[in-house]
Design an enzyme around this catalytic site. Structure first.
Site, mmCIF file in Angstrom:
data_model
loop_
_atom_site.group_PDB
_atom_site.id
_atom_site.type_symbol
_atom_site.label_atom_id
_atom_site.label_comp_id
_atom_site.label_asym_id
_atom_site.label_seq_id
_atom_site.Cartn_x
_atom_site.Cartn_y
_atom_site.Cartn_z
ATOM 1 N N LYS A 170 0.822 -1.220 0.000
ATOM 2 C CA LYS A 170 0.000 0.000 0.000
ATOM 3 C C LYS A 170 0.850 1.261 0.000
ATOM 4 C CE LYS A 170 -4.405 -1.643 1.550
ATOM 5 N NZ LYS A 170 -5.562 -1.496 2.415
ATOM 6 N N LYS A 211 -4.860 -8.957 -6.613
ATOM 7 C CA LYS A 211 -6.085 -9.156 -5.830
ATOM 8 C C LYS A 211 -7.195 -8.203 -6.287
ATOM 9 C CE LYS A 211 -6.607 -7.321 -1.681
ATOM 10 N NZ LYS A 211 -6.989 -7.010 -0.303
ATOM 11 N N LYS A 250 -11.114 -2.902 -3.642
ATOM 12 C CA LYS A 250 -12.021 -1.763 -3.822
ATOM 13 C C LYS A 250 -11.279 -0.495 -4.207
ATOM 14 C CE LYS A 250 -13.420 -2.370 0.890
ATOM 15 N NZ LYS A 250 -12.230 -2.479 1.744
HETATM 16 N N1 AQP Z 1 -9.885 -10.115 -3.390
HETATM 17 C C1 AQP Z 1 -10.215 -10.662 -2.231
HETATM 18 N N2 AQP Z 1 -10.437 -11.986 -2.141
HETATM 19 C C2 AQP Z 1 -10.793 -12.554 -0.957
HETATM 20 N N3 AQP Z 1 -10.954 -11.840 0.182
HETATM 21 C C3 AQP Z 1 -10.749 -10.515 0.128
HETATM 22 N N4 AQP Z 1 -10.829 -9.548 1.054
HETATM 23 C C4 AQP Z 1 -10.536 -8.359 0.492
HETATM 24 N N5 AQP Z 1 -10.251 -8.525 -0.809
HETATM 25 C C5 AQP Z 1 -10.380 -9.858 -1.054
HETATM 26 C C6 AQP Z 1 -11.185 -9.786 2.442
HETATM 27 O O1 AQP Z 1 -12.149 -8.832 2.817
HETATM 28 C C7 AQP Z 1 -11.946 -8.498 4.187
HETATM 29 C C8 AQP Z 1 -11.916 -7.023 4.356
HETATM 30 O O2 AQP Z 1 -10.843 -6.433 3.688
HETATM 31 P P1 AQP Z 1 -10.583 -4.876 3.934
HETATM 32 O O3 AQP Z 1 -11.548 -4.072 3.188
HETATM 33 O O4 AQP Z 1 -10.536 -4.572 5.359
HETATM 34 O O5 AQP Z 1 -9.155 -4.667 3.412
HETATM 35 P P2 AQP Z 1 -8.458 -5.205 2.157
HETATM 36 O O6 AQP Z 1 -8.117 -6.640 2.344
HETATM 37 O O7 AQP Z 1 -7.306 -4.269 1.947
HETATM 38 O O8 AQP Z 1 -9.568 -5.086 1.026
HETATM 39 P P3 AQP Z 1 -9.526 -4.229 -0.257
HETATM 40 O O9 AQP Z 1 -10.805 -4.428 -1.002
HETATM 41 O O10 AQP Z 1 -8.275 -4.511 -1.019
HETATM 42 O O11 AQP Z 1 -9.526 -2.765 0.337
HETATM 43 P P4 AQP Z 1 -8.585 -1.569 -0.024
HETATM 44 O O12 AQP Z 1 -8.636 -1.459 -1.511
HETATM 45 O O13 AQP Z 1 -9.169 -0.389 0.691
HETATM 46 O O14 AQP Z 1 -7.239 -1.926 0.482
HETATM 47 C C9 AQP Z 1 -10.670 -9.174 4.639
HETATM 48 O O15 AQP Z 1 -11.023 -10.354 5.339
HETATM 49 C C10 AQP Z 1 -9.986 -9.521 3.354
HETATM 50 O O16 AQP Z 1 -9.184 -10.673 3.494
#
Ligand code: AQP
Length: 338
Positions: free
Chosen positions: A118, A201, A204
């Site tokens: 990040k 991955k 969002k």
């Molecule tokens: N692509 C994914 N596949 C499976 N699980 C996922 N999770 C996120 N992306 C995937 C799971 O969702 C939960 C919450 O994640 P988060 O929003 O707290 O943070 P993150 O993992 O950083 O998700 P994002 O979508 O990638 O958010 P941003 O873009 O803001 O960093 C977790 O249990 C995660 O494993």
């Protein structure tokens, strides 16, 4: 010293840092729903304090927090069965995080791959909060003495750190106070990949909207994104081994399996030999049938956010019945005069 037994308790959270994606749904929320029907107390959280580790417009943050709560409820998380909260309304999370900042070591934090991903090349400009994120995450979990945390594959390293923090705290203070929490990483889609790049991955915050399916996308948008999803020219194999070197194909099959509550082997038994021209419409139809009831319920809930606000307020009261005594006991162990 006798080892305490901890009440089976589940905690997990999602950042309100943008719209919910299919990755969040399959990797996390679907498991959250099934665990509330097992023999666990369940606490689910919109981790708004984590979201601001990168800049969030305040109005967007408020909206995203409520929309995330709507997504949880619309997906089947019941405020009657689970405690539903936003993190900032339960101050003990941040209070315990400070103690854990003093337990975690710089060397441990520097190894966290999510920070490296990040912060990117410009780590000097990243917030201190982004660096300390995993200590707050450990506090989110351990302020409930949670025993199980359902997450996607990407959070595995943070959960190992949570166990390290619990173990070091227990060791340094000569107590058996914090449990060594178990990660629950299960199902066919623990790592849903970008629709545009099978090595990344689904996220969002990816600048490309075409890379993800948002839980609020309408049927046409979902079908279009799946139709345009990157694939290879070969037909689908009949067995899972045939997907080994085909990340994009594997991703679409994993998504199908997870949405349909099937194993990858079962899906390939039915669709093996098909070209993507035939498989993608099947996947789109399945995704629309599973996701549209959720998105319409989200829209209904968002039309009157006061219901969501009441649920979060009540959840915070219930949560603090658990967190306040655990924080008090922690302060006592550490030696704070009360
Ligand atoms: N692509 C994914 N596949 C499976 N699980 C996922 N999770 C996120 N992306 C995937 C799971 O969702 C939960 C919450 O994640 P988060 O929003 O707290 O943070 P993150 O993992 O950083 O998700 P994002 O979508 O990638 O958010 P941003 O873009 O803001 O960093 C977790 O249990 C995660 O494993």
């Amino acid at each position: 010293m006798t080892t305490p037994t901890f009440t089976p308790r589940v905690f997990s959270g999602i950042q309100p840092s943008g719209g919910l994606t299919l990755g969040n749904y399959l990797g996390a929320i679907k498991r959250f729903v099934s665990m509330q029907d097992e023999a666990f107390e369940t606490i689910y959280c919109m981790v708004d304090l984590h979201a601001i580790t990168v800049w969030q417009d305040p109005a967007d943050l408020r909206r995203n927090t409520r929309e995330l709560a709507a997504g949880f409820i619309a997906s089947g998380i019941s405020p009657e069965k689970s405690i539903l909260i936003n993190q900032s309304q339960v101050p003990e999370h941040a209070q315990l995080a400070w103690i854990f900042n003093c337990v975690a070591r710089m060397g441990w934090m520097k190894r966290m791959t999510q920070f490296k991903d990040k912060a990117g090349k410009n780590a000097e400009a990243a917030s201190l909060g982004l660096f300390g994120y995993p200590a707050l995450m450990a506090a989110d979990i351990l302020i409930y003495h949670a025993t199980h945390v359902p997450v996607g594959e990407d959070q595995k390293q943070h959960l190992e750190l949570t166990r390290d923090i619990a173990a070091k705290f227990n060791h340094d203070y000569g107590v058996d106070f914090f449990p060594l929490t178990e990660p629950v990483i299960e199902g066919a889609a623990t790592r849903v990949m970008s629709l545009r790049d099978g090595s990344k991955k689904m996220s969002k915050s990816d600048p490309s909207d075409a890379s993800r399916i948002n839980m609020t996308d309408d049927a046409d948008t979902i079908a279009k994104k799946i139709r345009k999803a990157k694939t290879d020219p070969d037909a689908l194999p009949s067995e899972a081994e045939g997907l080994a070197d085909r990340p994009e194909a594997r991703n679409l099959v994993n998504i199908y399996a997870a949405l349909n509550d099937q194993s990858v082997a079962e899906v390939l038994r039915d669709v093996g030999g098909q070209q993507f021209g035939a498989f993608k419409p099947l996947l789109a139809e399945l995704a629309v049938s599973k996701l549209s009831p959720i998105s319409s319920e989200m829209a209904r809930l968002m039309a009157d956010p006061s219901e969501i606000d009441q649920i979060l307020k009540r959840g915070a009261r219930q949560a603090r019945d658990i967190t306040a005594p655990i924080l008090e006991k922690t302060y006592e162990i550490v030696g704070m005069v009360r």
